[in-house]
Design a protein around this motif. Structure first.
Motif, PDB file in Angstrom:
ATOM      1  N   GLU A   1      14.181  27.654   2.039  1.00  0.00           N
ATOM      2  CA  GLU A   1      14.129  26.477   2.900  1.00  0.00           C
ATOM      3  C   GLU A   1      15.506  25.981   3.318  1.00  0.00           C
TER       4      GLU A   1
ATOM      5  N   ALA B   1       7.759  30.086  14.231  1.00  0.00           N
ATOM      6  CA  ALA B   1       9.112  29.822  13.741  1.00  0.00           C
ATOM      7  C   ALA B   1      10.100  30.808  14.365  1.00  0.00           C
TER       8      ALA B   1
ATOM      9  N   ASP C   1       2.744  21.651  17.588  1.00  0.00           N
ATOM     10  CA  ASP C   1       3.510  22.173  16.450  1.00  0.00           C
ATOM     11  C   ASP C   1       2.731  23.242  15.694  1.00  0.00           C
TER      12      ASP C   1
ATOM     13  N   SER D   1      11.144  35.898   9.671  1.00  0.00           N
ATOM     14  CA  SER D   1      10.742  34.591  10.191  1.00  0.00           C
ATOM     15  C   SER D   1      11.438  33.505   9.388  1.00  0.00           C
TER      16      SER D   1
ATOM     17  N   LYS E   1      10.150  30.921   8.409  1.00  0.00           N
ATOM     18  CA  LYS E   1       9.221  30.452   7.385  1.00  0.00           C
ATOM     19  C   LYS E   1       9.317  31.282   6.113  1.00  0.00           C
ATOM     20  N   GLY E   2       9.802  32.527   6.225  1.00  0.00           N
ATOM     21  CA  GLY E   2       9.920  33.387   5.059  1.00  0.00           C
ATOM     22  C   GLY E   2      11.256  33.297   4.361  1.00  0.00           C
TER      23      GLY E   2
ATOM     24  N   ALA F   1      16.995  28.424   5.887  1.00  0.00           N
ATOM     25  CA  ALA F   1      16.352  28.269   7.189  1.00  0.00           C
ATOM     26  C   ALA F   1      16.888  27.037   7.904  1.00  0.00           C
TER      27      ALA F   1
END
Length: 587
Positions: free
Chosen positions: A505, A444, A439, A499, A501-502, A508
């Motif tokens: 939350e 991502a 992981d 991404s 991750k950017g 995403a």
């Protein structure tokens, strides 16, 4: 070391227990007990072996961060004591701030153990003579000089206070928000006509309604407060000089030309920004004080041979740079100190050119450095001299800083020379970590997104319903009413490769199951509603082992080195007499 003052608020308290001899008293004669018991003559006391004095403890409760108790011993290693100040500093560093709330009871024993372990390794390093190494002494000498000059600067500027007017000006510039109304035009000439119309007496609200009705502009015309960090750079630059009641020139954006009308300026309360403004004011004033102080020291101590300085030419082929590097003629005399020579100046100039001075001499770049470099040499000399005149090199703060730095250098040398050579990481260990932590090495997903943006979720919901009925996304974006102008959007995904991750939350998470052509609804800042379309998607990629190997090796090496430190300290603990006095930390 600066320690915060004791306050009247609830303070963490360090409880320390110290031992002392207890007084021994002679035994009393035995007394009769029970019915009918009679007293018997006491037998002569027989000599008894002297009892070992039992320890008596004194319990002290002290405010953990009080400077009054900074020197209180909390542990002992042989004949060396560990003062409370060491724990104060370590806890403050661990928690990021020096305050009563910065430390908690559960962690102080771990921190204290680290302090003791470090002391043990430093003591061992000194036994090995590592503190006598020339390179270590050289580093410490440099630190002493730099710290001494910094201590003088702090003393000279310690009474500087922030300028209230300056702070207010800088603060307002940093927190300023624009309350604006905006319109988006397809034609630049229509946008350009707004400013003359306002000058003619029309209000922006009336003009906006007219232009929207005439289909010349889009936009709700409703006011919105724009933070500078959430708007496009071009928009922020256009708003920067504007005052209340002024309007921007037409701004070329992706979907047309925008006009923004400043209805008001808002200055929200931001303690962090105000603190930054105060610090900037102190720094500026402190800089001015130091410049004046430096001039005073130059007049007091320095005499420059200006004729010799003008005569020297570091670019000239004769006598040559190599000759000047050995020239011992004084070029600046410092009262009571060794002079600064031509050689000193030449070496200071030469340090600038790592690959030699030949080419820079041909380009006439060497001689121009002589005055700035001489100024730097004089600064070091006069500030160091004045600090010693004021006996700052004997101050507790300075001596503690030097002692801490020396310990740090000795500890680091021990680690590098004794521990590091014995630490090795096998490739099998690296591979095992990689296989067991996939992981960590999985990137991502990447998305390219498009969006419809509305003032609230109701607008986004209506757009999503139309998309569900088969309306084309591009057509809807070009024609749907009530969309936010680009300058009003708190989020902007268009045309960017992002991404996961950017992304916010929740967005995403919503996009995790989306494929190309799918859309998801999202509520952004300030209640804005978005319909987000997935234009392209790149699935998660696993970093190859060969690329990840270096980072894994660094991580495992650090872990192995920490274990080596712990193991060495454990062995040293067995060889030293160690005692701790602090028993708990609590409110």
């Amino acid at each position: 070391m600066t320690i915060p003052p004791v306050t009247s608020r609830s303070l963490l308290v360090a409880v320390l227990a110290f031992t002392a001899p207890r007084m021994i008293f002679a035994a009393e004669p035995s007394k009769p007990s029970g019915p009918g018991a009679t007293a018997q003559p006491a037998k002569a006391a027989e000599p008894a072996a002297a009892a070992k004095p039992a320890p008596m403890t004194a319990r002290i409760e002290a405010p953990l961060f009080s400077p009054l108790f900074a020197r209180m011993p909390i542990a002992r290693i042989d004949d060396q004591v560990v003062p409370l100040a060491d724990l104060q500093e370590a806890l403050a560093s661990t928690h990021g701030e020096r305050s009563a709330g910065a430390a908690t009871a559960p962690d102080f024993k771990v921190v204290l153990q680290r302090i003791i372990d470090s002391r043990l390794l430093i003591m061992e390093a000194r036994e090995m003579g590592l503190d006598e190494l020339p390179e270590l002494k050289e580093q410490l000498a440099v630190f002493k000089d730099v710290t001494l000059r910094e201590t003088l600067q702090q003393q000279v500027t310690k009474d500087v206070k922030p300028d209230a007017l300056e702070v207010e000006r800088v603060y307002k510039e940093s927190v300023r928000r624009w309350k604006v109304r905006s319109l988006l035009f397809q034609k630049e000439e229509d946008a350009a006509a707004v400013k003359p119309a306002l000058a003619g007496g029309k209000s922006f609200v009336e003009l906006a309604k007219q232009l929207v009705a005439e289909k010349k502009a889009d936009g709700s015309g409703e006011p919105e407060v724009l933070p500078p960090d959430q708007i496009l750079p071009a928009v922020a630059a256009a708003l920067q000089p504007l005052h209340k009641g002024e309007v921007t020139a037409p701004l070329k954006l992706q979907n047309g030309f925008a006009i923004l009308y400043v209805e008001d300026l808002v200055y929200p309360d931001d303690p962090a920004k105000r603190a930054e403004a105060e610090a900037a004011s102190i720094d500026r004033q402190g800089g001015q004080i130091l410049i004046a102080f430096r001039k005073e020291l130059d007049r007091k101590y320095v005499k420059i041979d200006e004729a010799l300085l003008r005569k020297i030419d570091f670019d000239a082929p004769k006598p040559g740079f190599a000759v000047l590097v050995k020239d011992k003629r004084p070029i600046a005399r410092i009262a009571g100190e060794a002079p600064i020579t031509v050689s000193d100046l030449a070496n200071a100039v030469g340090e600038k050119f790592f690959h030699g001075v030949e080419k820079p001499q041909q380009e006439k770049r060497v001689d121009k450095l002589k005055r700035p470099r001489l100024d730097g040499l004089i600064y070091k000399r006069v500030f160091t001299k004045e600090a010693r005149v004021r006996k700052l090199d004997q101050s507790e703060e300075y001596l503690r800083a030097v002692a801490d730095q020396e310990n740090s250098l000795v500890f680091g040398t021990f680690v590098q020379r004794v521990l590091v050579p014995d630490v090795s990481i096998k490739d099998a260990d690296l591979r095992a970590y990689y296989d067991g932590h996939r992981d960590e090495f999985t990137a991502a997903p990447l998305y390219r997104l498009d969006q419809l943006a509305f003032p609230d979720m109701k607008g986004a919901q209506r757009a999503a319903e139309r998309l569900a009925r088969g309306t084309d996304f591009k057509w809807l974006k070009a024609n749907a009413e009530g969309q936010l102008a680009p300058a009003q959007r708190a989020l902007d995904f268009e045309g960017q490769l992002l991404s996961a991750k950017g992304l916010p939350e929740d967005l995403a998470g919503a996009l995790a199951s989306a494929q190309v052509g799918d859309y998801r609804m999202h509520q952004g800042p300030r209640g804005q509603g978005y319909v987000v379309l997935v234009v392209s998607r790149t699935d998660p990629q696993v970093q190859p082992y060969e690329e990840a190997r270096k980072d894994i090796q660094k991580k495992l090496f650090g872990q192995a080195l920490n274990r080596a430190v712990t193991d060495w300290a454990a062995k040293l603990r067995a060889a030293h007499d160690i005692e701790t006095f602090i028993t708990r930390i609590g409110n």
